[in-house]
Design a protein around this motif. Structure first.
Motif, PDB file in Angstrom:
ATOM      1  N   PRO A   1       0.827  -1.210   0.000  1.00 31.24           N
ATOM      2  CA  PRO A   1       0.000   0.000   0.000  1.00 31.24           C
ATOM      3  C   PRO A   1       0.856   1.252   0.000  1.00 31.24           C
ATOM      4  N   GLN A   2       0.388   2.269  -0.738  1.00 31.38           N
ATOM      5  CA  GLN A   2       1.169   3.501  -0.857  1.00 31.38           C
ATOM      6  C   GLN A   2       1.137   4.336   0.414  1.00 31.38           C
ATOM      7  N   ASP A   3       0.141   4.130   1.282  1.00 28.62           N
ATOM      8  CA  ASP A   3       0.051   4.930   2.496  1.00 28.62           C
ATOM      9  C   ASP A   3       0.814   4.313   3.661  1.00 28.62           C
ATOM     10  N   LYS A   4       1.608   3.267   3.396  1.00 26.29           N
ATOM     11  CA  LYS A   4       2.420   2.643   4.438  1.00 26.29           C
ATOM     12  C   LYS A   4       3.803   2.334   3.880  1.00 26.29           C
TER      13      LYS A   4
ATOM     14  N   THR B   1       8.854  -9.769   6.751  1.00 25.95           N
ATOM     15  CA  THR B   1       8.245  -8.572   6.171  1.00 25.95           C
ATOM     16  C   THR B   1       7.672  -7.722   7.293  1.00 25.95           C
ATOM     17  N   PHE B   2       8.007  -6.412   7.278  1.00 27.84           N
ATOM     18  CA  PHE B   2       7.544  -5.485   8.304  1.00 27.84           C
ATOM     19  C   PHE B   2       6.785  -4.340   7.632  1.00 27.84           C
ATOM     20  N   GLN B   3       5.775  -3.825   8.324  1.00 28.12           N
ATOM     21  CA  GLN B   3       4.951  -2.745   7.759  1.00 28.12           C
ATOM     22  C   GLN B   3       4.590  -1.759   8.858  1.00 28.12           C
ATOM     23  N   ASP B   4       4.606  -0.466   8.522  1.00 23.24           N
ATOM     24  CA  ASP B   4       4.259   0.582   9.472  1.00 23.24           C
ATOM     25  C   ASP B   4       3.666   1.749   8.703  1.00 23.24           C
ATOM     26  N   SER B   5       2.921   2.594   9.395  1.00 22.49           N
ATOM     27  CA  SER B   5       2.276   3.731   8.739  1.00 22.49           C
ATOM     28  C   SER B   5       3.246   4.859   8.432  1.00 22.49           C
ATOM     29  N   ASP B   6       4.436   4.860   9.072  1.00 20.68           N
ATOM     30  CA  ASP B   6       5.362   5.991   8.900  1.00 20.68           C
ATOM     31  C   ASP B   6       6.758   5.537   8.481  1.00 20.68           C
TER      32      ASP B   6
ATOM     33  N   VAL C   1      27.930  -4.002  10.036  1.00 23.53           N
ATOM     34  CA  VAL C   1      26.707  -3.703  10.778  1.00 23.53           C
ATOM     35  C   VAL C   1      26.090  -2.439  10.193  1.00 23.53           C
ATOM     36  N   GLU C   2      24.814  -2.510   9.791  1.00 20.72           N
ATOM     37  CA  GLU C   2      24.143  -1.375   9.157  1.00 20.72           C
ATOM     38  C   GLU C   2      22.901  -1.005   9.966  1.00 20.72           C
ATOM     39  N   ARG C   3      22.739   0.317  10.162  1.00 26.50           N
ATOM     40  CA  ARG C   3      21.527   0.855  10.805  1.00 26.50           C
ATOM     41  C   ARG C   3      20.779   1.657   9.749  1.00 26.50           C
ATOM     42  N   LEU C   4      19.569   1.246   9.385  1.00 22.08           N
ATOM     43  CA  LEU C   4      18.834   1.811   8.260  1.00 22.08           C
ATOM     44  C   LEU C   4      17.444   2.243   8.689  1.00 22.08           C
ATOM     45  N   THR C   5      16.934   3.284   8.021  1.00 21.12           N
ATOM     46  CA  THR C   5      15.577   3.763   8.248  1.00 21.12           C
ATOM     47  C   THR C   5      14.905   3.966   6.901  1.00 21.12           C
ATOM     48  N   TYR C   6      13.699   3.416   6.706  1.00 22.07           N
ATOM     49  CA  TYR C   6      12.967   3.579   5.462  1.00 22.07           C
ATOM     50  C   TYR C   6      11.573   4.127   5.771  1.00 22.07           C
ATOM     51  N   THR C   7      11.093   5.005   4.868  1.00 16.32           N
ATOM     52  CA  THR C   7       9.781   5.637   4.999  1.00 16.32           C
ATOM     53  C   THR C   7       8.925   5.319   3.788  1.00 16.32           C
ATOM     54  N   LYS C   8       7.718   5.935   3.752  1.00 11.73           N
ATOM     55  CA  LYS C   8       6.784   5.649   2.668  1.00 11.73           C
ATOM     56  C   LYS C   8       7.344   6.095   1.322  1.00 11.73           C
ATOM     57  N   GLY C   9       8.216   7.112   1.285  1.00 13.12           N
ATOM     58  CA  GLY C   9       8.746   7.611   0.027  1.00 13.12           C
ATOM     59  C   GLY C   9       9.942   6.862  -0.485  1.00 13.12           C
ATOM     60  N   ASP C  10      10.474   5.899   0.267  1.00  6.42           N
ATOM     61  CA  ASP C  10      11.664   5.171  -0.150  1.00  6.42           C
ATOM     62  C   ASP C  10      11.291   4.102  -1.165  1.00  6.42           C
ATOM     63  N   PRO C  11      12.309   3.583  -1.927  1.00  4.74           N
ATOM     64  CA  PRO C  11      13.717   3.949  -1.863  1.00  4.74           C
ATOM     65  C   PRO C  11      14.021   5.282  -2.527  1.00  4.74           C
ATOM     66  N   GLN C  12      14.944   6.020  -1.934  1.00  6.08           N
ATOM     67  CA  GLN C  12      15.369   7.293  -2.483  1.00  6.08           C
ATOM     68  C   GLN C  12      16.866   7.442  -2.270  1.00  6.08           C
ATOM     69  N   VAL C  13      17.469   8.404  -2.937  1.00  5.84           N
ATOM     70  CA  VAL C  13      18.917   8.589  -2.901  1.00  5.84           C
ATOM     71  C   VAL C  13      19.293   9.145  -1.550  1.00  5.84           C
ATOM     72  N   GLY C  14      20.424   8.652  -0.962  1.00  5.70           N
ATOM     73  CA  GLY C  14      20.935   9.201   0.283  1.00  5.70           C
ATOM     74  C   GLY C  14      20.550   8.334   1.461  1.00  5.70           C
TER      75      GLY C  14
END
Length: 280
Positions: A193-196, A232-237, A267-280
Motif C-alpha cells: 500500500p502507498q500509504d504505508k 516482512t515489516f509494515q508501518d504507517s510511517d 553492521v548497518e543501521r537503516l531507516t525507510y519511509t513511505k517515500g523510499d527507496p530514495q537517494v541518500g
C-alpha cells in the motif's frame, strides 16, 4: 667516557616509534585525511552516522552500542579509507579486553521462534462460511419453491423470467455468489500500500541477526534469520532496521529492490519511509 649512544641519543628513536603507533581512531582519521575524504563523504559511502564517525576517530566507542557494533564500524570505516581492518581490530581487541566470545545464536532466539504469534480474527474464513450459508439457504428456498406455485414468484425476485416449468433447475445459476479469490502476486510486497512503508528482509547469502522497530520505537522483531529465511515489516510511517551482517541481506522496500553494496560482516543501521527507496 661512554662508548656508543647515550640514553639521550636513544630517547628520540623510542619517541618516534611510540608516535608511529597511532590509536585506532587516529589511524582511521589520518587515513581519511590522506585520502582527501571528509566525514560527510565517509557517512555517504558507509551509512555510518556522522556522530559515530566523529566519536570513533576520537577513540570514543561508547556510541557504537557495544564491542560487536564497534568492531563492525571499524571494519567498515577501514575499508572506506583503504586500510587493512585486521590490524586495527587486533589493536581494538588488545585495548578493550580481547575479542568477545561469540554467543550461540540458536538457543538465544529459539524461544522467539517457537513462541506462538498472537493473531487477530480470521475474517477470510468467517466470510467464506457466511457465503456458504447464504448459498445453502438460497438453494434450499429455491428447491422448496419449485414444487408449488411459489416457484414463479421466487424466480422473479431473483431477476429471471417467470416460468411454471418444473424441469428448470431449482437454483438459478446467475444468483450463485462467487467465492472471492485472491490474485496471485510475484512477492509478498508486490502490492504494497502507498500509504504505508513495507520492508522485506531476506537472508539470501547467509544468516544474519536483525532487529526491526516501528516509528514509535516498538520492537517488531529481534532475532536470527537463517539463509533462505525472510521477514516482512509494515508501518504507517517508517521502519528502523539494524543488520548484524548486512552483506548477507537482500532488502525490498515498498516493492522495490535495494541495490546498496553492503559488505560482509558490516553492521548497518537503516531507516525507510513511505517515500523510499530514495537517494541518500
Amino acid at each position: 667516557m661512554s662508548i656508543g649512544n647515550s640514553p639521550e641519543d636513544e630517547r628520540p628513536f623510542e619517541d618516534d616509534r611510540e608516535q608511529a603507533r597511532l590509536s585506532v581512531g587516529r589511524a582511521l582519521k589520518q587515513a581519511r585525511i590522506d585520502a582527501g575524504l571528509t566525514v560527510d563523504d565517509i557517512t555517504n559511502a558507509t551509512r555510518v552516522r556522522i556522530a559515530i564517525v566523529h566519536a570513533i576517530e576520537a577513540d570514543d566507542f561508547a556510541p557504537c552500542g557495544g564491542d560487536v557494533y564497534a568492531r563492525g564500524h571499524i571494519r567498515t570505516l577501514a575499508k572506506a579509507v583503504h586500510l587493512d581492518p585486521a590490524p586495527l581490530l587486533a589493536q581494538y581487541d588488545a585495548e578493550h579486553g580481547g575479542r568477545p566470545a561469540p554467543t550461540p545464536a540458536a538457543p538465544l532466539f529459539e524461544a522467539e521462534r517457537i513462541r506462538p504469534e498472537r493473531r487477530g480474527p480470521n475474517w477470510t474464513a468467517a466470510m467464506v462460511a457466511a457465503i456458504v450459508a447464504v448459498v445453502g439457504f438460497v438453494g434450499f428456498t429455491a428447491f422448496k419453491g419449485g414444487d408449488d406455485s411459489g416457484g414463479a414468484k421466487t424466480q422473479v425476485a431473483e431477476g429471471s423470467t417467470p416460468s411454471v416449468s418444473k424441469s428448470a433447475s431449482p437454483t438459478p445459476k446467475n444468483n450463485k455468489p462467487a467465492t472471492p479469490k485472491s490474485d496471485p502476486s510475484d512477492s509478498a510486497i508486490a502490492a504494497a500500500p502507498q500509504d504505508k512503508v513495507t520492508v522485506q528482509v531476506s537472508a539470501a547469502d547467509g544468516r544474519s541477526w536483525i532487529s526491526a522497530k516501528d516509528h514509535n520505537g516498538r520492537l517488531l522483531f529481534d532475532g536470527l534469520l537463517k539463509q533462505g529465511d525472510s521477514k516482512t515489516f509494515q508501518d504507517s510511517d517508517k521502519i528502523n532496521l539494524v543488520l548484524g551482517d548486512a552483506g548477507a541481506i537482500q532488502l525490498y522496500v515498498n516493492g522495490k529492490k535495494i541495490e546498496d553494496d553492503f559488505q560482509p560482516g558490516a553492521v548497518e543501521r537503516l531507516t525507510y519511509t513511505k517515500g523510499d527507496p530514495q537517494v541518500g
